[in-house]
Write an enzyme that holds these catalytic residues in place. Sequence first.
Site, PDB file in Angstrom:
ATOM      1  N   GLY A  68       0.808  -1.217   0.000  1.00  0.00           N
ATOM      2  CA  GLY A  68       0.000   0.000   0.000  1.00  0.00           C
ATOM      3  C   GLY A  68       0.840   1.265   0.000  1.00  0.00           C
ATOM      4  N   THR A  69       1.882   1.281   0.804  1.00  0.00           N
ATOM      5  CA  THR A  69       2.701   2.495   0.887  1.00  0.00           C
ATOM      6  C   THR A  69       3.342   2.801  -0.467  1.00  0.00           C
ATOM      7  OG1 THR A  69       3.125   2.266   3.243  1.00  0.00           O
ATOM      8  CG2 THR A  69       4.755   3.494   1.975  1.00  0.00           C
ATOM      9  N   GLN A 182      -8.199  -0.202   3.000  1.00  0.00           N
ATOM     10  CA  GLN A 182      -9.138  -0.733   4.000  1.00  0.00           C
ATOM     11  C   GLN A 182     -10.481  -1.111   3.376  1.00  0.00           C
ATOM     12  OE1 GLN A 182      -8.446  -1.298   7.193  1.00  0.00           O
ATOM     13  NE2 GLN A 182      -6.439  -0.320   7.248  1.00  0.00           N
ATOM     14  N   HIS A 204      -2.254  -7.686   2.757  1.00  0.00           N
ATOM     15  CA  HIS A 204      -2.303  -8.198   4.133  1.00  0.00           C
ATOM     16  C   HIS A 204      -3.466  -7.662   4.949  1.00  0.00           C
ATOM     17  CE1 HIS A 204      -0.574  -4.844   6.651  1.00  0.00           C
ATOM     18  NE2 HIS A 204      -0.308  -4.397   5.445  1.00  0.00           N
ATOM     19  N   THR A 240      11.528  -7.458 -10.483  1.00  0.00           N
ATOM     20  CA  THR A 240      11.094  -8.830 -10.738  1.00  0.00           C
ATOM     21  C   THR A 240       9.796  -9.120 -10.000  1.00  0.00           C
ATOM     22  OG1 THR A 240      13.388  -9.517 -11.006  1.00  0.00           O
ATOM     23  CG2 THR A 240      11.786 -11.246 -10.493  1.00  0.00           C
ATOM     24  N   CYS A 336       4.300   6.610  15.933  1.00  0.00           N
ATOM     25  CA  CYS A 336       5.452   6.983  15.126  1.00  0.00           C
ATOM     26  C   CYS A 336       6.467   5.855  15.145  1.00  0.00           C
ATOM     27  CB  CYS A 336       6.067   8.282  15.631  1.00  0.00           C
ATOM     28  SG  CYS A 336       7.135   8.048  17.038  1.00  0.00           S
TER      29      CYS A 336
END
Lengths: 398, 363
Positions: A68-69, A182, A204, A240, A336
């Site tokens: 996602g990031t 989400q 995930h 890859t 954080c």
Amino acid sequence: MTYLDHAATTPMLPEAVAAMTEQLARVGNASSLHASGREARRTAEQSRERLAAALGARPSEVLFTGGGTESDNLAVKGMFWARRDADPRRTRVVVSPAEHHAVLDSVEWLVEHDGAEVTWLDVDPTGAVTADALAEALGDGSDVAVASVMWANNEIGAVSDLAALAAVAHAVGVPLHTDAVQAVGQVPVDVAASGVDALTMTGHKLGGPMGAGVLVLRRDAECTPLLHGGGQERDVRSGTLDVAAIVGLAVATTASVASRTERAARVAALRDRLVAGVVERVPDVQLNGPPLDAVVAGGPGRLPGNAHLSFPGAEGDALLMLLDANGIECSTGSACSAGVARPSHVLLAAGADPERARSSLRFSLGHTSTGADVDAVLDVIGPVVERARRAGLGRRSA
Amino acid sequence: MRVVAAMSGGVDSAVAAALAVEAGHQVTGVHLALSQHRQQLRSGSRGCCSVEDADDARRVAAELGIPFYVWDMADRFAEDVVDDFVAEYAAGRTPNPCLRCNEKIKFAAVLDRAQALGFDAVVTGHHARLADGELRRSVDVAKDQSYVLGVLTARQLAGAVFPLGSMTKERVRAIAAERSYAVATKPDSHDICFIPDGDTRGFLDRRLGAAPGPVVDAATGSVVGEHSGTHGFTVGQRKGLGITTGDQRPRYVLGIEPVSRTVTVGTADLAGVDEVGTGAPTWTGAVPALPFDAAVQLRAHGAAVPCSVTGDGDGGLVLTLHEVQRGVAPGQSAVLYEPDAERGDRVLGQAAVARAARRAPVA
């Protein structure tokens, strides 16, 4: 152990584990020209097609990423760069302040290092973004490179109407990205029907592996790559292909989307009982985000497994620690990198005062949640809140 | 007992936590986030406060199999320790921030929170002995930290556990190495944790700005130099005075007067004092009947000297030193000990130095 942090990560589906494990034993680079390579490519492309079908996209629009990031970074930065290169007046990014940090920090990086300007969208008190708010922020759109609004909020569960938002953006010629990490498998998500130009999802959160995600990127969307190399994934994302992870991701997404309606109803019922039970035991608890029965665009207006609660006078991290000691795992929202609990930026964006933000906890239910999990929370929440209140908000003056 | 082990990421607190676990306590590891602007990696010689230090602590907690959390005390620390440090220098005094942190953070904010959350005590890696409510010097006299704990009250000590007081630092490192903790060889921290580059004067310059004034020789009354801020000086300081006196005799800072921004210096014979007036004392146990004789330590790294203790009639103490001392700086803590070679000198209490003088005229 009572695991109520499915929005952080949820257990892998057994069928995804099986499919991945099987693939891990095979050799083959999907870019190789020989038989093993062709077989790996076939497996990856089958997975791409299954993902496309589950998401309402075309296979050529499904780009595999590392999660996602990465997908958020690629969409926000890549679309900003491509659109500004095409027209240097497009320097503005329009974004909701309730986004995940993968979007927020990408935008802030563009502002600090690449001459971007940001317009923060108004977020309604439930955490959602309305079409009117987007229209106002876009103006005539001529100076906007890209807009990004999450489909469903990871902290307080607010679902926005992405079809309405995409229509508003397209009316002024601006592409819209959405972080649907989400949302997929929790609420109806159809890329084509929504009209969004780019969509982030990850494995995930729905029973697939970590480190495997997708950026759905419409065929006509321009996006400059972040990762340069072998030219895989439409030349937008080199590297890859991780075929085993891709298989796991596809199997999990297909299963999760197929079982969504039945599971959402079951999980929402558990969630509703959890919230009602907590209210009974802690009468001044506050529910953050949309009402439990909210409706958006004919579907759930709140993620079915999300219960985000503030306990006035108690600190979220004290509550988390005391619940953890009782075998109950939940979240304070965002921490954080050093592990310091922070007041939820989402709640602050939705207009909550800092004390309410600091005193909040997120319980997120998922596919393995049971009535026993709810009972476990209800058994201890009263004394836990009482004890956390004794420790106070930890500061002499707020 | 249910205890919170305060884990900085250093070897001492790691071993203290391990010993608490092995003693059968139910231990929860807590790393205190004290800096409002955390760096990713450790720098200089400080051993806490970066993300890397938090990770070091988390790593040890994981090996111990204990829960681990980070408690954000950065606002409290900024207010009670850093701001206090700056204000003390601005007032011409020389504070001890480690002592203040123990007084206001570790054995106040942290202990209070821990007790409210159902814990009995806070375990730290301080080198000091604590048994039966009596605080004593560590067996490792070179590493002894009883001075910076001298400010704790009986109530605070009742909620403290110091597992390391009866062993040397060498032994602490050996224990860490036996358990294969990566922090076994982590260097000791020896600077002020919120001034990682060790440049206290630079830090104070940034916080207080330049405030130039004269450096005056006590014997002649003549101006022998200029300074950019009284906060750059400590009573007893000899080096870095930036003065020209016309003779070769070293000068020491005798006094700091922040309103006129005057730093007074003088020769060694003027720098000695044998009478110290203090603010209100705190006691580690029962309040002793005045007057009494004790040993007093007047700075963190100094020897204790015999003294007689009386009241000043106004809530403070008067310490009559049996030996002349140099560098007795207002703001430092005068920690009173009852000498005990066998069990370790016992800390009776402390009071902040308010003034220091020479009783007898200089010969």
